[in-house]
Design a protein around this motif. Structure first.
Motif, PDB file in Angstrom:
ATOM      1  N   VAL A   7       0.964  -1.300   0.119  1.00  0.00           N
ATOM      2  CA  VAL A   7       0.103   0.122  -0.018  1.00  0.00           C
ATOM      3  C   VAL A   7       0.882   1.232   0.074  1.00  0.00           C
ATOM      4  CG1 VAL A   7      -1.546   1.349   1.197  1.00  0.00           C
ATOM      5  CG2 VAL A   7      -1.881  -1.188   1.205  1.00  0.00           C
ATOM      6  N   GLN A   8       0.466   2.215  -1.054  1.00  0.00           N
ATOM      7  CA  GLN A   8       1.344   3.389  -1.030  1.00  0.00           C
ATOM      8  C   GLN A   8       0.696   4.578   0.003  1.00  0.00           C
ATOM      9  OE1 GLN A   8       1.793   4.409  -5.040  1.00  0.00           O
ATOM     10  NE2 GLN A   8       3.131   2.858  -5.354  1.00  0.00           N
ATOM     11  N   GLY A   9       1.441   5.561   0.389  1.00  0.00           N
ATOM     12  CA  GLY A   9       1.074   6.495   0.961  1.00  0.00           C
ATOM     13  C   GLY A   9       0.091   7.497   0.096  1.00  0.00           C
ATOM     14  N   PRO A  10      -0.457   8.517   0.533  1.00  0.00           N
ATOM     15  CA  PRO A  10      -1.297   9.474  -0.312  1.00  0.00           C
ATOM     16  C   PRO A  10      -0.719  10.232  -1.269  1.00  0.00           C
ATOM     17  CG  PRO A  10      -1.207  10.182   2.079  1.00  0.00           C
ATOM     18  CD  PRO A  10      -0.350   9.054   1.964  1.00  0.00           C
ATOM     19  N   SER A  11      -1.200  10.312  -2.521  1.00  0.00           N
ATOM     20  CA  SER A  11      -0.625  10.728  -3.535  1.00  0.00           C
ATOM     21  C   SER A  11      -0.303  12.278  -3.407  1.00  0.00           C
ATOM     22  CB  SER A  11      -1.578  10.735  -4.741  1.00  0.00           C
ATOM     23  OG  SER A  11      -2.643  11.661  -4.511  1.00  0.00           O
ATOM     24  N   LEU A  12       0.594  12.790  -4.190  1.00  0.00           N
ATOM     25  CA  LEU A  12       1.052  14.242  -4.381  1.00  0.00           C
ATOM     26  C   LEU A  12      -0.255  15.122  -4.344  1.00  0.00           C
ATOM     27  CD1 LEU A  12       3.014  16.541  -4.376  1.00  0.00           C
ATOM     28  CD2 LEU A  12       3.149  16.348  -6.670  1.00  0.00           C
ATOM     29  N   TYR A  13      -1.181  14.791  -5.172  1.00  0.00           N
ATOM     30  CA  TYR A  13      -2.489  15.185  -5.371  1.00  0.00           C
ATOM     31  C   TYR A  13      -3.174  15.369  -4.012  1.00  0.00           C
ATOM     32  CZ  TYR A  13      -7.347  15.405  -6.849  1.00  0.00           C
ATOM     33  OH  TYR A  13      -8.566  16.021  -6.638  1.00  0.00           O
ATOM     34  N   ARG A  15      -1.953  15.050  -1.026  1.00  0.00           N
ATOM     35  CA  ARG A  15      -0.761  15.734  -0.015  1.00  0.00           C
ATOM     36  C   ARG A  15      -0.960  17.222  -0.371  1.00  0.00           C
ATOM     37  NH1 ARG A  15       4.202  13.684  -0.936  1.00  0.00           N
ATOM     38  NH2 ARG A  15       3.582  12.602  -2.541  1.00  0.00           N
ATOM     39  N   ILE A  16      -1.133  17.606  -1.443  1.00  0.00           N
ATOM     40  CA  ILE A  16      -1.081  19.130  -2.025  1.00  0.00           C
ATOM     41  C   ILE A  16      -2.234  19.721  -1.684  1.00  0.00           C
ATOM     42  CG2 ILE A  16      -1.829  19.139  -4.262  1.00  0.00           C
ATOM     43  CD1 ILE A  16       0.824  20.464  -5.053  1.00  0.00           C
ATOM     44  N   GLY A  17      -3.446  19.027  -1.267  1.00  0.00           N
ATOM     45  CA  GLY A  17      -4.712  19.388  -1.104  1.00  0.00           C
ATOM     46  C   GLY A  17      -6.055  19.200  -2.198  1.00  0.00           C
ATOM     47  N   GLY A  18      -5.776  18.321  -2.898  1.00  0.00           N
ATOM     48  CA  GLY A  18      -6.554  17.819  -3.940  1.00  0.00           C
ATOM     49  C   GLY A  18      -7.102  18.810  -4.993  1.00  0.00           C
ATOM     50  N   ASP A  19      -8.467  18.762  -5.339  1.00  0.00           N
ATOM     51  CA  ASP A  19      -9.025  19.596  -6.255  1.00  0.00           C
ATOM     52  C   ASP A  19      -8.942  20.965  -5.934  1.00  0.00           C
ATOM     53  OD1 ASP A  19     -10.186  18.721  -8.743  1.00  0.00           O
ATOM     54  OD2 ASP A  19     -12.339  19.084  -8.036  1.00  0.00           O
ATOM     55  N   ALA A  20      -9.270  21.344  -4.845  1.00  0.00           N
ATOM     56  CA  ALA A  20      -9.319  22.777  -4.667  1.00  0.00           C
ATOM     57  C   ALA A  20      -7.874  23.528  -4.706  1.00  0.00           C
ATOM     58  CB  ALA A  20      -9.851  23.279  -3.101  1.00  0.00           C
ATOM     59  N   ALA A  21      -6.765  22.650  -4.362  1.00  0.00           N
ATOM     60  CA  ALA A  21      -5.318  23.114  -4.641  1.00  0.00           C
ATOM     61  C   ALA A  21      -4.933  23.066  -5.916  1.00  0.00           C
ATOM     62  CB  ALA A  21      -4.366  22.378  -3.579  1.00  0.00           C
ATOM     63  N   VAL A  22      -5.191  22.115  -6.667  1.00  0.00           N
ATOM     64  CA  VAL A  22      -4.953  22.045  -8.105  1.00  0.00           C
ATOM     65  C   VAL A  22      -5.635  23.270  -8.772  1.00  0.00           C
ATOM     66  CG1 VAL A  22      -5.030  20.778 -10.264  1.00  0.00           C
ATOM     67  CG2 VAL A  22      -4.290  19.833  -8.218  1.00  0.00           C
ATOM     68  N   ASN A  23      -6.844  23.460  -8.585  1.00  0.00           N
ATOM     69  CA  ASN A  23      -7.425  24.446  -9.264  1.00  0.00           C
ATOM     70  C   ASN A  23      -6.899  25.952  -8.908  1.00  0.00           C
ATOM     71  OD1 ASN A  23      -9.186  22.692 -10.235  1.00  0.00           O
ATOM     72  ND2 ASN A  23     -11.053  23.103  -8.856  1.00  0.00           N
ATOM     73  N   ALA A  57      -7.091  19.206 -15.396  1.00  0.00           N
ATOM     74  CA  ALA A  57      -7.282  17.799 -15.404  1.00  0.00           C
ATOM     75  C   ALA A  57      -5.924  17.058 -15.621  1.00  0.00           C
ATOM     76  CB  ALA A  57      -8.309  17.472 -16.613  1.00  0.00           C
ATOM     77  N   PHE A  58      -4.896  17.504 -16.490  1.00  0.00           N
ATOM     78  CA  PHE A  58      -3.624  17.021 -16.503  1.00  0.00           C
ATOM     79  C   PHE A  58      -2.971  17.021 -15.181  1.00  0.00           C
ATOM     80  CE2 PHE A  58       0.518  16.982 -17.280  1.00  0.00           C
ATOM     81  CZ  PHE A  58       0.805  15.585 -18.193  1.00  0.00           C
ATOM     82  N   MET A  59      -2.966  18.198 -14.524  1.00  0.00           N
ATOM     83  CA  MET A  59      -2.041  18.175 -13.260  1.00  0.00           C
ATOM     84  C   MET A  59      -2.648  17.178 -12.210  1.00  0.00           C
ATOM     85  SD  MET A  59       0.215  20.112 -13.994  1.00  0.00           S
ATOM     86  CE  MET A  59       1.135  20.481 -12.567  1.00  0.00           C
ATOM     87  N   THR A  60      -4.234  16.970 -12.263  1.00  0.00           N
ATOM     88  CA  THR A  60      -4.544  15.848 -11.187  1.00  0.00           C
ATOM     89  C   THR A  60      -4.106  14.698 -11.652  1.00  0.00           C
ATOM     90  OG1 THR A  60      -6.668  17.461 -10.983  1.00  0.00           O
ATOM     91  CG2 THR A  60      -6.585  15.019 -10.640  1.00  0.00           C
ATOM     92  N   VAL A  61      -3.972  14.273 -12.843  1.00  0.00           N
ATOM     93  CA  VAL A  61      -3.667  12.961 -13.067  1.00  0.00           C
ATOM     94  C   VAL A  61      -2.109  12.655 -12.874  1.00  0.00           C
ATOM     95  CG1 VAL A  61      -3.256  11.365 -15.284  1.00  0.00           C
ATOM     96  CG2 VAL A  61      -5.329  12.494 -14.878  1.00  0.00           C
ATOM     97  N   ALA A  62      -1.316  13.817 -13.169  1.00  0.00           N
ATOM     98  CA  ALA A  62      -0.049  14.006 -13.033  1.00  0.00           C
ATOM     99  C   ALA A  62       0.414  13.891 -11.605  1.00  0.00           C
ATOM    100  CB  ALA A  62       0.638  15.060 -13.734  1.00  0.00           C
ATOM    101  N   PHE A  63      -0.352  14.462 -10.810  1.00  0.00           N
ATOM    102  CA  PHE A  63      -0.061  14.325  -9.098  1.00  0.00           C
ATOM    103  C   PHE A  63      -0.765  13.167  -8.609  1.00  0.00           C
ATOM    104  CE2 PHE A  63       0.612  19.382  -8.826  1.00  0.00           C
ATOM    105  CZ  PHE A  63       1.815  19.209  -9.701  1.00  0.00           C
ATOM    106  N   GLY A  64      -1.349  12.191  -9.346  1.00  0.00           N
ATOM    107  CA  GLY A  64      -1.906  10.906  -8.886  1.00  0.00           C
ATOM    108  C   GLY A  64      -3.261  11.344  -8.357  1.00  0.00           C
ATOM    109  N   GLY A  65      -3.818  12.023  -9.125  1.00  0.00           N
ATOM    110  CA  GLY A  65      -5.509  11.915  -8.717  1.00  0.00           C
ATOM    111  C   GLY A  65      -6.374  11.217  -9.734  1.00  0.00           C
ATOM    112  N   PRO A  66      -7.678  11.562  -9.586  1.00  0.00           N
ATOM    113  CA  PRO A  66      -8.486  10.918 -10.760  1.00  0.00           C
ATOM    114  C   PRO A  66      -8.100  11.286 -11.777  1.00  0.00           C
ATOM    115  CG  PRO A  66      -9.850  12.177  -9.069  1.00  0.00           C
ATOM    116  CD  PRO A  66      -8.200  12.438  -8.562  1.00  0.00           C
ATOM    117  N   ASN A  67      -8.191  10.363 -12.853  1.00  0.00           N
ATOM    118  CA  ASN A  67      -7.911  10.421 -14.184  1.00  0.00           C
ATOM    119  C   ASN A  67      -9.228  10.867 -14.936  1.00  0.00           C
ATOM    120  OD1 ASN A  67      -7.307  10.667 -16.908  1.00  0.00           O
ATOM    121  ND2 ASN A  67      -6.197   8.458 -17.059  1.00  0.00           N
TER     122      ASN A  67
END
Length: 129
Positions: A7-13, A15-23, A57-67
């Protein structure tokens, strides 16, 4: 258990704060990019609302979030810009703005380094090398 099954730890996505942070990061980032005389010409004919959504959308995927990314490959998406002269100096400016954006949003230094490494890893693809 093999490494692949651990099991891996939380993704960068995450850890960085999810959707709100990427947006927030993408919105601040493009403000900086469009104000930069070194690179803003590459966006002169760009539908910016559409571009913002693509990058989110691209950064979300690149940082390990939903594709949810449905755009072109990095190479295809930037080919027209390469013909316009997009090169390493322009990529360096983009990296500068990414770092400044993440600092401005108070992202921890280790996460900024991780994000920068991910973006740096696709330099050749973006520049068609």
């Amino acid at each position: 258990m093999s490494e692949a099954n651990q099991v891996q730890g939380p993704s960068l996505y995450e850890r960085i704060g999810g959707d709100a942070a990427v947006n927030a990061a993408v919105d601040v980032f493009y403000g900086k990019v469009l104000d930069d005389y070194r690179i803003n010409r590459f966006f002169a004919k760009t539908d910016m609302p559409k571009q913002v959504e693509h990058l989110k959308a691209f950064m979300t995927v690149a940082f390990g979030g939903p594709n949810n990314y449905t755009g072109r490959s990095l190479r295809d998406g930037h080919a027209r810009l390469v013909t316009m002269g997009l090169n390493d100096s322009h990529y360096d400016a983009v990296m500068e703005h990414l770092g400044a954006t993440l600092h401005e949003l108070n992202v921890p230094e280790d996460l900024i380094s991780e994000a920068a490494a991910l973006v740096e890893s696709v330099r050749g693809e973006v520049l068609g090398k």
